[in-house]
Design a protein around this motif. Structure first.
Motif, PDB file in Angstrom:
ATOM      1  N   GLN A  16       0.828  -1.205   0.000  1.00  0.00           N
ATOM      2  CA  GLN A  16       0.000   0.000   0.000  1.00  0.00           C
ATOM      3  C   GLN A  16       0.862   1.255   0.000  1.00  0.00           C
ATOM      4  O   GLN A  16       1.944   1.275   0.599  1.00  0.00           O
ATOM      5  CB  GLN A  16      -0.930   0.013   1.222  1.00  0.00           C
ATOM      6  N   LEU A  17       0.368   2.275  -0.684  1.00  0.00           N
ATOM      7  CA  LEU A  17       1.031   3.574  -0.736  1.00  0.00           C
ATOM      8  C   LEU A  17      -0.052   4.646  -0.617  1.00  0.00           C
ATOM      9  O   LEU A  17      -1.092   4.542  -1.281  1.00  0.00           O
ATOM     10  CB  LEU A  17       1.789   3.712  -2.060  1.00  0.00           C
ATOM     11  N   TRP A  18       0.166   5.634   0.234  1.00  0.00           N
ATOM     12  CA  TRP A  18      -0.855   6.668   0.395  1.00  0.00           C
ATOM     13  C   TRP A  18      -0.234   8.028   0.680  1.00  0.00           C
ATOM     14  O   TRP A  18       0.901   8.140   1.107  1.00  0.00           O
ATOM     15  CB  TRP A  18      -1.853   6.292   1.484  1.00  0.00           C
ATOM     16  N   TRP A  19      -1.036   9.069   0.403  1.00  0.00           N
ATOM     17  CA  TRP A  19      -0.612  10.445   0.647  1.00  0.00           C
ATOM     18  C   TRP A  19      -1.864  11.318   0.778  1.00  0.00           C
ATOM     19  O   TRP A  19      -2.978  10.875   0.488  1.00  0.00           O
ATOM     20  CB  TRP A  19       0.290  10.937  -0.488  1.00  0.00           C
ATOM     21  N   ARG A  20      -1.670  12.543   1.207  1.00  0.00           N
ATOM     22  CA  ARG A  20      -2.767  13.497   1.347  1.00  0.00           C
ATOM     23  C   ARG A  20      -2.816  14.402   0.116  1.00  0.00           C
ATOM     24  O   ARG A  20      -1.821  14.996  -0.271  1.00  0.00           O
ATOM     25  CB  ARG A  20      -2.589  14.333   2.621  1.00  0.00           C
ATOM     26  N   TRP A  21      -3.984  14.491  -0.468  1.00  0.00           N
ATOM     27  CA  TRP A  21      -4.229  15.362  -1.620  1.00  0.00           C
ATOM     28  C   TRP A  21      -4.865  16.629  -1.076  1.00  0.00           C
ATOM     29  O   TRP A  21      -5.961  16.591  -0.505  1.00  0.00           O
ATOM     30  CB  TRP A  21      -5.149  14.646  -2.591  1.00  0.00           C
ATOM     31  N   SER A  22      -4.215  17.757  -1.261  1.00  0.00           N
ATOM     32  CA  SER A  22      -4.750  19.049  -0.829  1.00  0.00           C
ATOM     33  C   SER A  22      -5.067  19.885  -2.060  1.00  0.00           C
ATOM     34  O   SER A  22      -4.188  20.092  -2.917  1.00  0.00           O
ATOM     35  CB  SER A  22      -3.741  19.799   0.046  1.00  0.00           C
ATOM     36  N   GLY A  23      -6.306  20.336  -2.150  1.00  0.00           N
ATOM     37  CA  GLY A  23      -6.705  21.146  -3.293  1.00  0.00           C
ATOM     38  C   GLY A  23      -7.958  20.594  -3.954  1.00  0.00           C
ATOM     39  O   GLY A  23      -8.557  19.618  -3.489  1.00  0.00           O
ATOM     40  N   PRO A  24      -8.356  21.218  -5.069  1.00  0.00           N
ATOM     41  CA  PRO A  24      -9.581  20.768  -5.759  1.00  0.00           C
ATOM     42  C   PRO A  24      -9.435  19.356  -6.293  1.00  0.00           C
ATOM     43  O   PRO A  24      -8.357  18.964  -6.745  1.00  0.00           O
ATOM     44  CB  PRO A  24      -9.735  21.788  -6.892  1.00  0.00           C
ATOM     45  N   LEU A  25     -10.524  18.585  -6.239  1.00  0.00           N
ATOM     46  CA  LEU A  25     -10.512  17.206  -6.725  1.00  0.00           C
ATOM     47  C   LEU A  25     -11.801  16.971  -7.512  1.00  0.00           C
ATOM     48  O   LEU A  25     -12.896  16.953  -6.944  1.00  0.00           O
ATOM     49  CB  LEU A  25     -10.386  16.222  -5.559  1.00  0.00           C
ATOM     50  N   GLY A  66     -10.963  20.549   1.421  1.00  0.00           N
ATOM     51  CA  GLY A  66     -10.028  20.346   0.328  1.00  0.00           C
ATOM     52  C   GLY A  66      -8.921  19.353   0.577  1.00  0.00           C
ATOM     53  O   GLY A  66      -7.942  19.324  -0.172  1.00  0.00           O
ATOM     54  N   VAL A  67      -9.051  18.493   1.598  1.00  0.00           N
ATOM     55  CA  VAL A  67      -8.005  17.517   1.907  1.00  0.00           C
ATOM     56  C   VAL A  67      -8.595  16.106   1.852  1.00  0.00           C
ATOM     57  O   VAL A  67      -9.571  15.814   2.543  1.00  0.00           O
ATOM     58  CB  VAL A  67      -7.365  17.771   3.285  1.00  0.00           C
ATOM     59  N   THR A  68      -7.980  15.251   1.038  1.00  0.00           N
ATOM     60  CA  THR A  68      -8.436  13.874   0.847  1.00  0.00           C
ATOM     61  C   THR A  68      -7.241  12.942   0.902  1.00  0.00           C
ATOM     62  O   THR A  68      -6.181  13.241   0.352  1.00  0.00           O
ATOM     63  CB  THR A  68      -9.138  13.721  -0.515  1.00  0.00           C
ATOM     64  N   ARG A  69      -7.391  11.815   1.572  1.00  0.00           N
ATOM     65  CA  ARG A  69      -6.350  10.787   1.529  1.00  0.00           C
ATOM     66  C   ARG A  69      -6.545   9.955   0.269  1.00  0.00           C
ATOM     67  O   ARG A  69      -7.666   9.557  -0.062  1.00  0.00           O
ATOM     68  CB  ARG A  69      -6.424   9.882   2.754  1.00  0.00           C
ATOM     69  N   VAL A  70      -5.435   9.670  -0.405  1.00  0.00           N
ATOM     70  CA  VAL A  70      -5.459   8.802  -1.584  1.00  0.00           C
ATOM     71  C   VAL A  70      -4.629   7.562  -1.272  1.00  0.00           C
ATOM     72  O   VAL A  70      -3.462   7.665  -0.898  1.00  0.00           O
ATOM     73  CB  VAL A  70      -4.881   9.519  -2.821  1.00  0.00           C
ATOM     74  N   LEU A  71      -5.240   6.400  -1.407  1.00  0.00           N
ATOM     75  CA  LEU A  71      -4.596   5.124  -1.109  1.00  0.00           C
ATOM     76  C   LEU A  71      -4.516   4.291  -2.375  1.00  0.00           C
ATOM     77  O   LEU A  71      -5.528   4.058  -3.047  1.00  0.00           O
ATOM     78  CB  LEU A  71      -5.403   4.376  -0.039  1.00  0.00           C
ATOM     79  N   LEU A  72      -3.315   3.853  -2.715  1.00  0.00           N
ATOM     80  CA  LEU A  72      -3.105   2.906  -3.810  1.00  0.00           C
ATOM     81  C   LEU A  72      -2.715   1.565  -3.206  1.00  0.00           C
ATOM     82  O   LEU A  72      -1.719   1.472  -2.483  1.00  0.00           O
ATOM     83  CB  LEU A  72      -1.999   3.395  -4.754  1.00  0.00           C
ATOM     84  N   THR A  73      -3.497   0.555  -3.469  1.00  0.00           N
ATOM     85  CA  THR A  73      -3.226  -0.797  -2.992  1.00  0.00           C
ATOM     86  C   THR A  73      -2.904  -1.663  -4.202  1.00  0.00           C
ATOM     87  O   THR A  73      -3.639  -1.635  -5.195  1.00  0.00           O
ATOM     88  CB  THR A  73      -4.447  -1.357  -2.237  1.00  0.00           C
ATOM     89  N   PHE A  74      -1.817  -2.435  -4.133  1.00  0.00           N
ATOM     90  CA  PHE A  74      -1.407  -3.176  -5.322  1.00  0.00           C
ATOM     91  C   PHE A  74      -0.815  -4.531  -4.944  1.00  0.00           C
ATOM     92  O   PHE A  74      -0.375  -4.752  -3.815  1.00  0.00           O
ATOM     93  CB  PHE A  74      -0.411  -2.370  -6.159  1.00  0.00           C
ATOM     94  N   HIS A  75      -0.825  -5.431  -5.923  1.00  0.00           N
ATOM     95  CA  HIS A  75      -0.330  -6.793  -5.729  1.00  0.00           C
ATOM     96  C   HIS A  75       1.103  -6.886  -6.226  1.00  0.00           C
ATOM     97  O   HIS A  75       1.415  -6.523  -7.357  1.00  0.00           O
ATOM     98  CB  HIS A  75      -1.210  -7.792  -6.472  1.00  0.00           C
ATOM     99  N   GLN A  76       1.991  -7.403  -5.361  1.00  0.00           N
ATOM    100  CA  GLN A  76       3.410  -7.496  -5.706  1.00  0.00           C
ATOM    101  C   GLN A  76       3.702  -8.477  -6.831  1.00  0.00           C
ATOM    102  O   GLN A  76       4.782  -8.439  -7.418  1.00  0.00           O
ATOM    103  CB  GLN A  76       4.217  -7.903  -4.478  1.00  0.00           C
ATOM    104  N   GLY A  77       2.758  -9.349  -7.138  1.00  0.00           N
ATOM    105  CA  GLY A  77       2.986 -10.288  -8.223  1.00  0.00           C
ATOM    106  C   GLY A  77       3.027  -9.625  -9.584  1.00  0.00           C
ATOM    107  O   GLY A  77       3.567 -10.192 -10.535  1.00  0.00           O
ATOM    108  N   LEU A  78       2.457  -8.404  -9.686  1.00  0.00           N
ATOM    109  CA  LEU A  78       2.403  -7.723 -10.971  1.00  0.00           C
ATOM    110  C   LEU A  78       2.954  -6.304 -10.938  1.00  0.00           C
ATOM    111  O   LEU A  78       3.155  -5.696 -11.997  1.00  0.00           O
ATOM    112  CB  LEU A  78       0.953  -7.702 -11.494  1.00  0.00           C
ATOM    113  N   LEU A  79       3.173  -5.758  -9.761  1.00  0.00           N
ATOM    114  CA  LEU A  79       3.692  -4.397  -9.642  1.00  0.00           C
ATOM    115  C   LEU A  79       4.698  -4.333  -8.498  1.00  0.00           C
ATOM    116  O   LEU A  79       4.599  -5.097  -7.536  1.00  0.00           O
ATOM    117  CB  LEU A  79       2.561  -3.400  -9.364  1.00  0.00           C
TER     118      LEU A  79
END
Length: 474
Positions: A54-63, A145-158
């Motif tokens: 998993q990788l995540w960060w905070r998005w600040s601004g318009p979405l 204007g603040v949203t968490r963005v989470l990317l979840t991925f499988h190590q078998g392909l990424l």
């Protein structure tokens, strides 16, 4: 718990388009050697939480949600690996679909506990028989204007570097209104597999047969112990401050050593201590390699499961100078750099041994790098990405040391462990003892014996490891 995770995904979701009837047969490629067991393991049971990063960060601004989803769709249309599905009934292979849709979920503020969501999303796993090794989750924080963005991925392909490349591509698409601008072609999974299939393994085989230790190495950083009576996977952590990291880096640099060799030395000493003997002892553990140091044009921009694992072996002699051990580990890593495209399974077969070469892994995460050009364009759009966070994946091994450097220069040491083998208490001991060794090392001179560094742990209880319930795989 997996069904609970599915129920949470109810606000926004783009469903996958079904394949059109009568459509052309999709092309296939062999499964990369480095990832075959991870994919097979998830195909048998996707809900273990293994192989999911998993990788995540905070998005600040318009979405703009419509543009957000369109941008990810544009990236998925461009990237072959994001449309790959795993098939194994006849023989393991990756089927490259013509199209697929991104899975995007959004949670309103105060409707999802963040820590619980992370864990449930990990346990939800992936159906690797369907295209899409990446999942995107948005969580509104309640702050304007603040949203968490989470990317979840499988190590078998990424791998992590691939997902950072995907984040950059998404950002370019979002700034362009949702459609990824054109550009030069980058290599993809097909080019990589063609390159791998064309390699002559003779030199690699001879190297590992020649350099692996004759004696079976010590492979676990813990003494044999009783059953843990725990289940699932766990994490235990320790941290080196910014000042401690800087001091360690200076000490290593003055001796021509990379930081990775210092981390490998600390882990090697924990393996030696667990061998519970005297005199020289061979030790073995896995190290992660980028897999991108190969002669394939554009490989640094390739999106796929390129990162690999190689067996690091060394002889720890308590009477030898510390600098000698560190130099051995550095030189071993340099020698193996030419073969980072081979897999541990291949090396095990070449060695012709029933004994395992490794039971633990040291994973050094890539340091965050700024993207000044892209960030400037995001700034112009009123968008700011906060600090990147990562959650390393559990594997089939009993224990992994994941090392990550934060933007402030501090360094996190996380012990990921199979709780049926290593208890939470013993995992915490491992993390603490590794940090102690790293803090002590810059105080010593490289000419002092390894035994002197080992006195750092005098009086501390060694961790314990339970016997396996069944045979595990690398």
């Amino acid at each position: 718990m997996a069904s609970s995770a599915r129920r949470r995904r109810v606000w926004l979701r783009t469903d996958r388009r079904p394949a059109a009837s009568g459509s052309a047969v999709s092309p296939t490629v062999p499964v990369p050697w480095q990832r075959s067991e991870a994919l097979l393991d998830s195909a048998v049971d996707r809900y273990t939480g293994r192989h999911v990063e998993q990788l995540w960060w905070r998005w600040s601004g318009p979405l703009d949600m419509e543009r957000f989803v369109a941008a990810w769709q544009s990236v998925m249309d461009r990237e072959t690996i994001l449309r790959a599905a795993f098939e194994w009934e006849a023989k393991p292979r990756l089927v490259l679909r013509a199209d697929a849709c991104p899975e995007v979920v959004r949670h309103r503020a105060d409707t999802a506990d963040w820590d619980e969501l992370l864990e449930q999303d990990r346990l939800h796993g992936f159906d690797v028989s369907r295209p899409g090794p990446l999942r995107i989750t948005l969580v509104d924080t309640g702050e304007p204007g603040v949203t968490r963005v989470l990317l979840t991925f499988h190590q078998g392909l990424l791998d992590t570097r691939s997902v950072l490349l995907l984040r950059n591509e998404f950002s370019r698409a979002y700034l362009a209104g949702g459609a990824l601008p054109g550009g030069e072609r980058r290599p993809d999974i097909r080019d990589w597999m063609d390159w791998l299939e064309g390699q002559d393994t003779t030199t690699a085989r001879d190297f590992f047969r020649r350099t692996l230790p004759a004696r079976t190495p010590a492979v676990l950083p813990a003494l044999p112990g009783p059953r843990t009576r725990q289940h699932g996977h766990g994490r235990a952590g320790a941290r080196l401050t910014t000042a401690e990291v800087a001091r360690l880096h200076r000490w290593a640099a003055l001796r021509g050593l990379p930081d990775s060799s210092v981390l490998h030395a600390a882990w090697a000493l924990l393996l030696y201590r667990a061998a519970d003997t005297s005199g020289p002892v061979p030790v073995g553990f896995g190290i992660t390699v980028s897999g991108r140091g190969i002669a394939l044009d554009g490989v640094e921009r390739l999106v796929g499961p390129v990162r690999g694992c190689l067996p690091m072996t060394a002889v720890v002699d308590p009477a030898r100078p510390i600098g000698g051990l560190l130099a051995d580990l550095r030189d071993r890593a340099l020698d193996m750099a030419a073969y980072e495209w081979v897999s541990t399974r291949q090396i095990q077969e070449w060695a012709g041994r029933s004994a395992r070469l490794l039971e633990s892994l040291v994973c050094v995460e890539p340091a965050p790098r700024a993207l000044p050009g892209l960030q400037a364009r995001l700034d112009d759009a009123g968008i700011r990405y906060g600090r990147r966070h990562t959650g390393a994946a559990y594997s089939l091994l009993p224990v992994t040391l994941s090392v990550r450097e934060d933007t402030d220069g501090s360094r996190g040491l996380t012990v990921l462990h199979d709780r049926t083998r290593i208890s939470d208490t013993d995992a915490a001991l491992l993390a603490d003892q590794c940090a102690r060794l790293l803090r002590r090392l810059p105080v010593l001179d490289a000419t002092e014996p390894v035994a002197e560094l080992l006195t750092t742990l005098a009086g501390t209880k060694p961790p314990r490891v339970a016997p396996p319930r069944r045979a595990t795989r690398t």
